[in-house]
Design a protein around this motif. Sequence first.
Motif, PDB file in Angstrom:
ATOM      1  N   THR A 169     -44.229 -76.032 -28.172  1.00  0.00           N
ATOM      2  CA  THR A 169     -44.296 -77.488 -28.333  1.00  0.00           C
ATOM      3  C   THR A 169     -43.312 -78.233 -27.439  1.00  0.00           C
ATOM      4  O   THR A 169     -43.615 -79.329 -26.950  1.00  0.00           O
ATOM      5  CB  THR A 169     -44.039 -77.855 -29.805  1.00  0.00           C
ATOM      6  OG1 THR A 169     -42.771 -77.299 -30.212  1.00  0.00           O
ATOM      7  CG2 THR A 169     -45.135 -77.308 -30.702  1.00  0.00           C
ATOM      8  N   SER A 170     -42.147 -77.653 -27.217  1.00  0.00           N
ATOM      9  CA  SER A 170     -41.114 -78.385 -26.470  1.00  0.00           C
ATOM     10  C   SER A 170     -41.166 -78.141 -24.972  1.00  0.00           C
ATOM     11  O   SER A 170     -40.626 -78.943 -24.203  1.00  0.00           O
ATOM     12  CB  SER A 170     -39.729 -78.007 -26.996  1.00  0.00           C
ATOM     13  OG  SER A 170     -39.474 -76.625 -26.788  1.00  0.00           O
ATOM     14  N   CYS A 171     -41.799 -77.065 -24.553  1.00  0.00           N
ATOM     15  CA  CYS A 171     -41.811 -76.728 -23.122  1.00  0.00           C
ATOM     16  C   CYS A 171     -43.217 -76.679 -22.534  1.00  0.00           C
ATOM     17  O   CYS A 171     -43.542 -77.434 -21.617  1.00  0.00           O
ATOM     18  CB  CYS A 171     -41.105 -75.395 -22.892  1.00  0.00           C
ATOM     19  SG  CYS A 171     -39.349 -75.421 -23.278  1.00  0.00           S
TER      20      CYS A 171
ATOM     21  N   HIS B 258     -45.473 -79.763 -22.409  1.00  0.00           N
ATOM     22  CA  HIS B 258     -44.956 -80.862 -21.584  1.00  0.00           C
ATOM     23  C   HIS B 258     -45.205 -80.629 -20.099  1.00  0.00           C
ATOM     24  O   HIS B 258     -45.015 -81.551 -19.301  1.00  0.00           O
ATOM     25  CB  HIS B 258     -43.459 -81.053 -21.836  1.00  0.00           C
ATOM     26  CG  HIS B 258     -43.156 -81.684 -23.153  1.00  0.00           C
ATOM     27  ND1 HIS B 258     -43.069 -83.042 -23.349  1.00  0.00           N
ATOM     28  CD2 HIS B 258     -42.937 -81.124 -24.366  1.00  0.00           C
ATOM     29  CE1 HIS B 258     -42.807 -83.309 -24.610  1.00  0.00           C
ATOM     30  NE2 HIS B 258     -42.710 -82.145 -25.257  1.00  0.00           N
TER      31      HIS B 258
ATOM     32  N   VAL C  98     -41.446 -73.324 -31.141  1.00  0.00           N
ATOM     33  CA  VAL C  98     -40.505 -74.224 -30.466  1.00  0.00           C
ATOM     34  C   VAL C  98     -40.742 -74.210 -28.961  1.00  0.00           C
ATOM     35  O   VAL C  98     -40.773 -75.267 -28.305  1.00  0.00           O
ATOM     36  CB  VAL C  98     -39.058 -73.821 -30.806  1.00  0.00           C
ATOM     37  CG1 VAL C  98     -38.062 -74.612 -29.939  1.00  0.00           C
ATOM     38  CG2 VAL C  98     -38.764 -74.065 -32.276  1.00  0.00           C
TER      39      VAL C  98
END
Length: 640
Positions: free
Chosen positions: A130-132, A135, A127
Amino acid sequence: MKFMKLGSRPDTFYTAEAVRSVSSEVSSDLIVQVTGSRYLLHKFPLLSKCSRLQRLCSESPESSQPQIVQLPEFPGGVEAFELCAKFCYGITITLSAYNIVAARCAADFLQMTEDVEKGNLVYKLEVFFTSCLLHGWKDAIVTLQSTKSFPLWSEDLGITRRCIEAIASKVSTHPSKLSLSHSYSRRERDDVSCNGAESQRLKPASKGWWAEDMAELGVDLYWRTMMEVKSGGKIPSNLIGEALKIYAARWLPKISRERNFKNRAGSDSDSDSTSESTSKHRVLLETIVSLLPAEKGAVTCSFLLKLLKAANILNASSSSKKELTRRSALQLEEAAVRDLLIPSISHANDTVYDVDLVIAILEQFMLQGQSPPTSPPRSKLGFERRRSRSAENIDLEFQESRRSSSASHSSKLKVAKLVDGYLQEIAGDVNLPLSKFITLAEAIPDFSRLDHDDLYKAIDIYLKAHPELNKSERKRLCRTLDCKKLSVEACMHAAQNELLPLRVVVQVLFFEQARAAMGGGKVTELPSNIKALLAAHNIDPSRPTAALSTTTSIQAEDQWSVSGFKSPRSKVSSLKMKMAEDELDESDLQSDGLGRISKFKAFRALPTRPKRMFSKLMSINRNSSEKNLNFVYFQKQMVI
């Protein structure tokens, strides 16, 4: 950069007698050995989250002693294992782009998945990744860099691929929408301090902002990332070329010919380390060559020639050298003389620079010179009836071809100056063969040299550096030189140059006198230095040359010149006779001794009377200036 904290308990791990333990009221019942380090831990917190430890403990027989588990080749080493162990104990851990790859590989090795416990470490790491991290620009770069320590694990877990895809997608994104790199942000602050906030706010962001951060990647990861960037088709080729230039400047050392020779002569241990370093640089160079954009002008010719120089020293593959040679030839008109000074490392000769490589580049350049048609083709399908559309297209194509022809001609003019400058640089090399000098000089078309001053300088330098040349070789060397294209200063120098063949000196005198006659209406008096040169060859410069006449009787022994001079003892006739003697040098004779006789007979067989065009010119009532002009004209005809 982003980070994530897991757990809330304080760190209670400590080291005692080279053993890592955790402070607890419960005695340890599990000993874990990881790459030479020993941990005294507890089964309950670890086995509840690690499927692999559960299986290993179940395979061992029960005993009252602490159970020992071996974890050889643990990914990430003791640091990664301790991170996972602290997570199991609920101790606070901090995760970032710098350690997430090691933690992810370790968690996967211990099988800390959702099948064992909900919200396990693998899930939390995924998590966060992929989410931080994916990006953020700098986070993605650092994460990708850290995968080089775990290449196989990172590939299997898809970390490398996802980082590369994220970076490639961000390259085409405007930097204002991204969390920029440290280096780019620092440059922005510097610009603000120098130019003020207002000017910086109006200044557009650089399109190549990503190149410097990507230059920190290793060669394998850089190649894969650049291939992904190029496959997107959104980045102009010139930006790709600029990024490659930055990467080469970052990793390719300043290699010299002397350094390469010292490495060859070094000790065995130094030679092994040098060989390994050279091999890495060779791979790096060939990778850069494979990434060069196909479009002409994407990179500068200077950069291409620097790569070719490095390829020559590093002994890169022949395919890389051929590609760099071809690409350099396409843009040769942009090069400078210093770019062509490629050190020679061949054992076959001791020349300072690799002339063969420059000859190959020049040959490739000349192959491009295909002249477009000089007139537009006619339409085959009713030219008169279909004038409106087809004729306009033909005219546009013709105009484009004319522009291409003009560009090609301009390129050849620039390359001619470049080659003449290069010849001056290499002419002083005492080991430079005459054949290579002549090959370079004659590779340029005659129309490309608007003047021959630079070529004359190169020839003069070569003659001074090679005094052992015989007459025949000096004639071959000067064969490309056109005396009509020499400036006044060059002519004055050539007239006093004792190293030049006599024929060249005579041509220089003739054309200089012709130039003076055409400019001032009469032949000017010879300068004192030229008079001295003529006197050195037993020629009386003070005797005036008699006027020519078609009826003048010429003695039999003097009937060798088509110009029909009255007296063989005049300065021009004497020079002509010396030129004839120069032509009859022993080096030009055949081995059987017949060459001198045949040449002399041919020489005596020349016409004894002027041509009809000369007779017509003689019949004109001419004044003194006209006589001088005709005299010069005949001298020119004689030389030709």
